[in-house]
Motif scaffolding. Structure first.
Motif, short mmCIF file in Angstrom:
data_model
loop_
_atom_site.label_atom_id
_atom_site.label_comp_id
_atom_site.label_asym_id
_atom_site.label_seq_id
_atom_site.Cartn_x
_atom_site.Cartn_y
_atom_site.Cartn_z
N LYS A 40 2.77 15.87 49.95
CA LYS A 40 2.28 17.12 49.90
C LYS A 40 0.91 16.99 48.86
O LYS A 40 1.07 16.69 47.87
CB LYS A 40 3.32 18.33 49.47
N THR B 169 -2.95 21.08 45.96
CA THR B 169 -3.90 22.32 46.12
C THR B 169 -3.27 22.55 47.74
O THR B 169 -2.99 22.10 48.38
CB THR B 169 -5.07 22.07 46.20
N ALA B 170 -3.57 24.04 48.00
CA ALA B 170 -3.21 24.71 49.31
C ALA B 170 -1.93 24.29 49.42
O ALA B 170 -1.49 24.61 50.83
CB ALA B 170 -4.09 24.26 50.30
N THR B 171 -0.86 24.08 48.76
CA THR B 171 0.50 24.12 48.66
C THR B 171 1.21 25.02 48.09
O THR B 171 0.90 25.31 47.04
CB THR B 171 1.01 22.91 48.54
N LYS B 172 2.02 25.81 48.82
CA LYS B 172 3.07 26.80 48.04
C LYS B 172 4.04 25.87 47.20
O LYS B 172 4.89 25.47 47.73
CB LYS B 172 3.64 27.64 49.00
N MET C 165 0.28 28.69 43.77
CA MET C 165 -0.29 28.12 44.92
C MET C 165 -1.92 27.80 44.19
O MET C 165 -2.58 28.73 43.85
CB MET C 165 -0.67 28.91 46.17
N SER D 191 -5.63 26.81 44.73
CA SER D 191 -6.54 26.89 45.75
C SER D 191 -7.26 25.43 45.80
O SER D 191 -7.47 24.83 44.93
CB SER D 191 -7.76 27.90 45.50
N ASP D 192 -7.71 24.95 47.18
CA ASP D 192 -8.51 23.87 47.34
C ASP D 192 -9.85 24.06 47.38
O ASP D 192 -10.62 23.16 47.48
CB ASP D 192 -7.76 23.15 48.59
N THR D 193 -10.31 25.40 47.49
CA THR D 193 -11.75 25.86 47.64
C THR D 193 -12.27 26.12 46.30
O THR D 193 -13.73 26.46 46.24
CB THR D 193 -11.79 26.78 48.69
N SER D 194 -11.39 26.52 45.26
CA SER D 194 -12.10 27.00 44.04
C SER D 194 -11.23 26.52 43.00
O SER D 194 -10.02 26.04 43.07
CB SER D 194 -12.20 28.53 44.07
N PHE E 158 -5.73 30.16 41.04
CA PHE E 158 -4.39 29.90 41.56
C PHE E 158 -3.89 31.25 41.70
O PHE E 158 -4.52 32.27 40.75
CB PHE E 158 -3.68 28.86 40.68
#
Length: 166
Positions: free
Chosen positions: A56, A59-62, A82, A84-87, A90
């Motif tokens: 997993k 980032t971008a994973t709960k 979670m 963020s994978d873009t910034s 969290f």
């Protein structure tokens, strides 16, 4: 205490306890036998075989809480974060409040710091548990991924949170 650590890591401690228990009663042959037994136990342990599997992304994973300071936690789909994978932001949830903040990540060194943690302010049935979760998140200094587990450590390298991917 901690279900997610390899149980074989305490083999040297077991050997030390056996050997130091009564030094006068252990013969040379018995001490060789104890050492061989400890080596055999350590080499047979499944956690010593192979490499860690990271399945997993961080980032971008709960990431749902399963352990807080060595205590297993039943969350009922609350208590998660979670990243963020873009910034570098969290978000997450405690017992009934949402939380948010930003994070600094150095994936090469395993450093992770959660900053500017804020939350909504509703009174929750488990307010003490939620407060402890939010405070502990502020102590995160390092991380490690192992399969679907996110292990979070404080600045003394003590495991303080175990999160599981959902």
């Amino acid at each position: 205490m901690d279900l997610y650590r390899c149980k074989c890591n305490n083999v040297p401690e077991i050997l030390f306890i056996l050997v130091s228990g009564n030094k006068t009663d252990i013969s040379y042959e018995n001490s060789i036998l104890l050492i061989a037994l400890a080596v055999m136990m350590a080499s047979c342990c499944a956690c010593r075989k192979g490499k860690k599997v990271v399945d997993k992304p961080l980032t971008a994973t709960k990431w749902e809480l399963v352990e807080l300071n060595g205590q297993q936690i039943k969350t009922n789909d609350n208590y998660y974060i979670m990243l963020s994978d873009t910034s570098n932001n969290f978000n997450g949830r405690g017992d009934c409040n949402s939380l948010m903040g930003n994070y600094k990540l150095d994936s090469e060194t395993g450093k992770l710091k959660l900053n500017a943690i804020g939350s909504t302010r509703a009174f929750c049935p488990d307010q003490a548990g939620e407060d402890k979760f939010f405070q502990t998140l502020g102590q995160v200094h390092n991380y490690d991924l192992d399969g679907d587990l996110l292990l979070l450590f404080n600045n003394n390298s003590e495991l303080i949170l175990v999160m599981q991917a959902k």
